[in-house]
Design a protein around this motif. Structure first.
Motif, PDB file in Angstrom:
ATOM      1  N   SER A 160     -47.145  11.458   0.897  1.00 53.04           N
ATOM      2  CA  SER A 160     -48.016  10.615   1.506  1.00 53.04           C
ATOM      3  C   SER A 160     -49.530  10.372   0.821  1.00 53.04           C
ATOM      4  CB  SER A 160     -48.046  11.128   3.115  1.00 53.04           C
ATOM      5  OG  SER A 160     -48.906   9.858   3.766  1.00 53.04           O
ATOM      6  N   ALA A 161     -49.540   9.181   1.041  1.00 48.80           N
ATOM      7  CA  ALA A 161     -50.935   8.615   0.251  1.00 48.80           C
ATOM      8  C   ALA A 161     -51.682   7.831   1.332  1.00 48.80           C
ATOM      9  CB  ALA A 161     -50.749   7.729  -1.040  1.00 48.80           C
ATOM     10  N   SER A 162     -52.935   8.037   1.359  1.00 40.76           N
ATOM     11  CA  SER A 162     -53.911   7.233   2.165  1.00 40.76           C
ATOM     12  C   SER A 162     -53.619   7.212   3.730  1.00 40.76           C
ATOM     13  CB  SER A 162     -54.200   6.098   1.406  1.00 40.76           C
ATOM     14  OG  SER A 162     -54.602   6.557   0.202  1.00 40.76           O
ATOM     15  N   THR A 163     -52.776   8.203   4.124  1.00 42.61           N
ATOM     16  CA  THR A 163     -52.455   8.090   5.628  1.00 42.61           C
ATOM     17  C   THR A 163     -52.962   9.244   6.494  1.00 42.61           C
ATOM     18  OG1 THR A 163     -50.566   6.817   4.964  1.00 42.61           O
ATOM     19  CG2 THR A 163     -50.421   7.897   7.198  1.00 42.61           C
ATOM     20  N   VAL A 164     -52.944  10.467   6.069  1.00 43.83           N
ATOM     21  CA  VAL A 164     -53.189  11.541   6.924  1.00 43.83           C
ATOM     22  C   VAL A 164     -54.512  11.681   7.513  1.00 43.83           C
ATOM     23  CG1 VAL A 164     -54.281  13.109   5.233  1.00 43.83           C
ATOM     24  CG2 VAL A 164     -52.505  14.125   6.631  1.00 43.83           C
ATOM     25  N   PRO A 224     -44.843   7.220  14.794  1.00 40.42           N
ATOM     26  CA  PRO A 224     -45.882   8.155  14.381  1.00 40.42           C
ATOM     27  C   PRO A 224     -45.111   9.392  13.617  1.00 40.42           C
ATOM     28  CG  PRO A 224     -45.876   8.583  16.683  1.00 40.42           C
ATOM     29  CD  PRO A 224     -44.726   7.150  16.392  1.00 40.42           C
ATOM     30  N   ILE A 225     -45.612   9.799  12.412  1.00 42.77           N
ATOM     31  CA  ILE A 225     -44.931  11.124  11.723  1.00 42.77           C
ATOM     32  C   ILE A 225     -44.928  12.255  12.635  1.00 42.77           C
ATOM     33  CG2 ILE A 225     -47.131  11.375  10.493  1.00 42.77           C
ATOM     34  CD1 ILE A 225     -43.562  12.131   9.271  1.00 42.77           C
ATOM     35  N   GLU A 226     -46.108  12.379  13.419  1.00 41.47           N
ATOM     36  CA  GLU A 226     -45.901  13.428  14.216  1.00 41.47           C
ATOM     37  C   GLU A 226     -45.052  13.703  15.201  1.00 41.47           C
ATOM     38  OE1 GLU A 226     -48.192  11.207  13.939  1.00 41.47           O
ATOM     39  OE2 GLU A 226     -50.346  11.451  14.338  1.00 41.47           O
ATOM     40  N   ALA A 227     -44.157  12.492  15.622  1.00 44.44           N
ATOM     41  CA  ALA A 227     -43.083  12.487  16.504  1.00 44.44           C
ATOM     42  C   ALA A 227     -41.903  12.361  16.113  1.00 44.44           C
ATOM     43  CB  ALA A 227     -43.464  11.802  17.668  1.00 44.44           C
ATOM     44  N   THR A 271     -51.518  -8.967   3.440  1.00 44.21           N
ATOM     45  CA  THR A 271     -52.635  -9.062   2.248  1.00 44.21           C
ATOM     46  C   THR A 271     -52.857  -7.366   1.558  1.00 44.21           C
ATOM     47  OG1 THR A 271     -54.274  -8.905   4.135  1.00 44.21           O
ATOM     48  CG2 THR A 271     -53.870 -10.970   3.099  1.00 44.21           C
ATOM     49  N   TYR A 272     -52.209  -6.505   2.349  1.00 40.53           N
ATOM     50  CA  TYR A 272     -52.561  -4.966   1.926  1.00 40.53           C
ATOM     51  C   TYR A 272     -52.422  -4.801   0.508  1.00 40.53           C
ATOM     52  CZ  TYR A 272     -52.770   0.215   1.778  1.00 40.53           C
ATOM     53  OH  TYR A 272     -52.832   1.425   1.341  1.00 40.53           O
ATOM     54  N   HIS A 273     -51.093  -5.193   0.155  1.00 42.16           N
ATOM     55  CA  HIS A 273     -50.611  -4.843  -1.367  1.00 42.16           C
ATOM     56  C   HIS A 273     -51.408  -5.317  -2.648  1.00 42.16           C
ATOM     57  CE1 HIS A 273     -47.052  -2.786  -2.774  1.00 42.16           C
ATOM     58  NE2 HIS A 273     -46.879  -3.638  -3.642  1.00 42.16           N
ATOM     59  N   PHE A 308     -44.301   9.672   4.472  1.00 44.36           N
ATOM     60  CA  PHE A 308     -45.004   8.943   5.784  1.00 44.36           C
ATOM     61  C   PHE A 308     -46.032   8.189   5.695  1.00 44.36           C
ATOM     62  CE2 PHE A 308     -48.466  11.852   6.512  1.00 44.36           C
ATOM     63  CZ  PHE A 308     -48.445  12.959   5.958  1.00 44.36           C
ATOM     64  N   GLY A 309     -46.145   7.115   6.429  1.00 46.92           N
ATOM     65  CA  GLY A 309     -47.254   6.076   6.223  1.00 46.92           C
ATOM     66  C   GLY A 309     -47.078   5.338   4.838  1.00 46.92           C
ATOM     67  N   CYS A 310     -45.806   4.758   4.490  1.00 47.36           N
ATOM     68  CA  CYS A 310     -45.500   4.297   3.435  1.00 47.36           C
ATOM     69  C   CYS A 310     -46.040   2.844   3.291  1.00 47.36           C
ATOM     70  CB  CYS A 310     -44.038   4.096   3.184  1.00 47.36           C
ATOM     71  SG  CYS A 310     -43.083   3.300   4.434  1.00 47.36           S
ATOM     72  N   LEU A 339     -38.240   6.990   4.582  1.00 53.65           N
ATOM     73  CA  LEU A 339     -39.511   6.225   4.673  1.00 53.65           C
ATOM     74  C   LEU A 339     -39.948   6.327   6.080  1.00 53.65           C
ATOM     75  CD1 LEU A 339     -38.631   3.679   1.992  1.00 53.65           C
ATOM     76  CD2 LEU A 339     -40.239   5.467   1.643  1.00 53.65           C
ATOM     77  N   ASN A 340     -41.300   6.408   6.418  1.00 57.23           N
ATOM     78  CA  ASN A 340     -41.760   6.215   7.642  1.00 57.23           C
ATOM     79  C   ASN A 340     -42.898   5.326   7.676  1.00 57.23           C
ATOM     80  OD1 ASN A 340     -44.193   7.651   8.903  1.00 57.23           O
ATOM     81  ND2 ASN A 340     -42.860   7.099  10.396  1.00 57.23           N
ATOM     82  N   ASP A 341     -43.241   4.515   8.777  1.00 64.26           N
ATOM     83  CA  ASP A 341     -44.513   4.041   9.009  1.00 64.26           C
ATOM     84  C   ASP A 341     -44.515   3.848  10.464  1.00 64.26           C
ATOM     85  OD1 ASP A 341     -46.922   2.994   7.104  1.00 64.26           O
ATOM     86  OD2 ASP A 341     -46.954   1.757   8.929  1.00 64.26           O
ATOM     87  N   LEU A 342     -45.979   3.820  10.918  1.00 64.62           N
ATOM     88  CA  LEU A 342     -46.322   3.613  12.285  1.00 64.62           C
ATOM     89  C   LEU A 342     -45.929   2.153  12.548  1.00 64.62           C
ATOM     90  CD1 LEU A 342     -47.836   5.029  14.578  1.00 64.62           C
ATOM     91  CD2 LEU A 342     -50.009   4.055  13.577  1.00 64.62           C
ATOM     92  N   VAL A 343     -46.103   1.275  11.544  1.00 61.21           N
ATOM     93  CA  VAL A 343     -45.779  -0.330  11.812  1.00 61.21           C
ATOM     94  C   VAL A 343     -44.308  -0.376  11.724  1.00 61.21           C
ATOM     95  CG1 VAL A 343     -45.911  -2.652  10.972  1.00 61.21           C
ATOM     96  CG2 VAL A 343     -47.899  -1.156  10.898  1.00 61.21           C
TER      97      VAL A 343
HETATM   98  C1  LIG Z   1     -53.926   2.921   4.186  1.00 66.22           C
HETATM   99  S1  LIG Z   1     -52.114   2.706   4.469  1.00 66.22           S
HETATM  100  C2  LIG Z   1     -51.396   3.411   3.089  1.00 66.22           C
HETATM  101  C3  LIG Z   1     -50.178   2.995   2.559  1.00 66.22           C
HETATM  102  C4  LIG Z   1     -49.509   3.419   1.404  1.00 66.22           C
HETATM  103  N1  LIG Z   1     -49.194   4.948   1.624  1.00 66.22           N
HETATM  104  C5  LIG Z   1     -50.538   3.493   0.294  1.00 66.22           C
HETATM  105  O1  LIG Z   1     -50.679   4.369  -0.459  1.00 66.22           O
HETATM  106  O2  LIG Z   1     -50.799   2.312   0.121  1.00 66.22           O
HETATM  107  C6  LIG Z   1     -51.996   3.742   5.820  1.00 66.22           C
HETATM  108  C7  LIG Z   1     -50.507   3.458   6.609  1.00 66.22           C
HETATM  109  O3  LIG Z   1     -50.418   4.452   7.281  1.00 66.22           O
HETATM  110  C8  LIG Z   1     -49.721   4.066   8.529  1.00 66.22           C
HETATM  111  N2  LIG Z   1     -50.008   5.028   9.725  1.00 66.22           N
HETATM  112  C9  LIG Z   1     -51.110   5.424  10.088  1.00 66.22           C
HETATM  113  N3  LIG Z   1     -50.899   6.366  11.120  1.00 66.22           N
HETATM  114  C10 LIG Z   1     -49.708   6.858  11.037  1.00 66.22           C
HETATM  115  C11 LIG Z   1     -48.854   7.879  11.755  1.00 66.22           C
HETATM  116  N4  LIG Z   1     -49.447   8.780  12.621  1.00 66.22           N
HETATM  117  N5  LIG Z   1     -47.536   7.966  11.216  1.00 66.22           N
HETATM  118  C12 LIG Z   1     -46.957   7.066  10.371  1.00 66.22           C
HETATM  119  N6  LIG Z   1     -47.694   6.174   9.650  1.00 66.22           N
HETATM  120  C13 LIG Z   1     -48.846   6.180  10.059  1.00 66.22           C
HETATM  121  C14 LIG Z   1     -50.135   2.721   8.820  1.00 66.22           C
HETATM  122  O4  LIG Z   1     -49.572   1.877   9.431  1.00 66.22           O
HETATM  123  C15 LIG Z   1     -50.406   2.291   7.167  1.00 66.22           C
HETATM  124  O5  LIG Z   1     -49.258   1.771   6.717  1.00 66.22           O
END
Ligand SMILES: C[S@@+](CC[C@H](N)C(=O)[O-])C[C@H]1O[C@@H](n2cnc3c(N)ncnc32)[C@H](O)[C@@H]1O
Length: 263
Positions: free
Chosen positions: A123-127, A108-111, A24-26, A58-60, A80-84
């Motif tokens: 990266s947007a809305s992830t850090v 995790p982008i840290e690792a 549902t996020y998108h 990261f966190g795409c 492209l990276n994501d935790l999921v």
């Molecule tokens: C709010 S969403 C933002 C998604 C996209 N960047 C956007 O702007 O819509 C945050 C995303 O970051 C991912 N995320 C959270 N912590 C993360 C980490 N440590 N490393 C990589 N991805 C991570 C989550 O799984 C989620 O998909």
């Protein structure tokens, strides 16, 4: 010293929350869509070239930033990276429509392993989900080529100020205001532009507001257990304190930063 064992930094919990919200996020992440649009605009205004050989995001998530990035810039190779671990279907569609070679690195982008000599890391809305942002920034600097660009958005200390005033735990671990970013970045990463502005959404009821948090997965730290009476009481307190023209406002305290690695 930060306590990395605290529930704040539970990657499994964050992953579960975003995975649940992925379908549902998108559609519902209208604030993040606007934030990603502004990030791409700021990168252009800061003088970034129209083409990057190599980039990493990261966190795409479902690709809200990815799509806007690929519309604006020619990118040859995009990591492209994501935790999921499963790439979202929307992301696959966005990549298919663009002329770009991609790889998806889960974790995790840290690792995770990252390429060296990148021209852009974004990266947007992830850090805000990263426990130790200064350590991550030092790591990212190593993966940028001299002159390479860093374009990030996160959130400031007034993120979800209404919820936090009312005592909710719907918060991420690392909020950084625009004027704090210069101290967060390591030597060798020069700030080109920073900005901070509220993006306010309005909801007709508390249940709609809570549904929005669930559908966008951003309530990773909230326990989400509500009875009819706790919900009624929460809505009454929310309306009394913040209600505006019958609506309940929710503030995203967006922060953007553009930096470059010095030679
Ligand atoms: C709010 S969403 C933002 C998604 C996209 N960047 C956007 O702007 O819509 C945050 C995303 O970051 C991912 N995320 C959270 N912590 C993360 C980490 N440590 N490393 C990589 N991805 C991570 C989550 O799984 C989620 O998909």
């Amino acid at each position: 010293m930060k306590d990395h064992s605290a529930p704040w930094f539970d990657h499994n919990r964050i992953r579960r929350s975003f995975r649940r919200g992925q379908a549902t996020y998108h559609r519902h992440a209208v604030a993040q869509q606007e934030i990603a649009r502004r990030l791409v605009a700021m990168l252009t205004e800061a003088g970034a070239p129209g083409r990057f050989d190599t980039a990493a995001e990261f966190g795409c998530g479902t690709g809200l930033l990815t799509g806007q990035l690929l519309d604006q810039f020619d990118i040859d190779y995009l990591t492209l990276n994501d935790l999921v671990p499963e790439a979202a279907p929307e992301l696959a569609q966005i990549i298919q429509q663009a002329n770009v070679t991609t790889e998806f690195a889960a974790g995790p982008i840290e690792a995770i392993n990252l390429p060296d000599q990148l021209d852009l890391i974004t990266s947007a809305s992830t850090v805000q989900w990263v426990a130790d942002i200064p350590a991550l920034m030092t790591r990212l600097r190593h993966h940028l080529r001299p002159g390479g660009w860093l374009a990030l958005s996160g959130f400031g200390h007034r993120q979800f100020q209404e919820l936090r005033t009312l005592g909710s735990a719907a918060a991420a671990p690392s909020y950084v205001d625009a004027d704090e970013w210069r101290d967060v970045l390591p030597v060798g990463l020069e700030v080109i532009a920073v900005a901070q502005a509220p993006v306010v959404l309005e909801f007709a009821s508390a249940i709609e507001l809570l549904r929005h948090l669930r559908e966008t997965g951003v309530n990773g730290q909230a326990d989400g257990r509500w009875s009819r009476s706790t919900l009624t009481e929460f809505e009454a307190r929310y309306r009394a304190r913040f209600g505006h023209n019958g609506q309940l406002p929710l503030t995203y305290d967006a922060v953007w930063v553009i930096a470059r690695r010095q030679g």
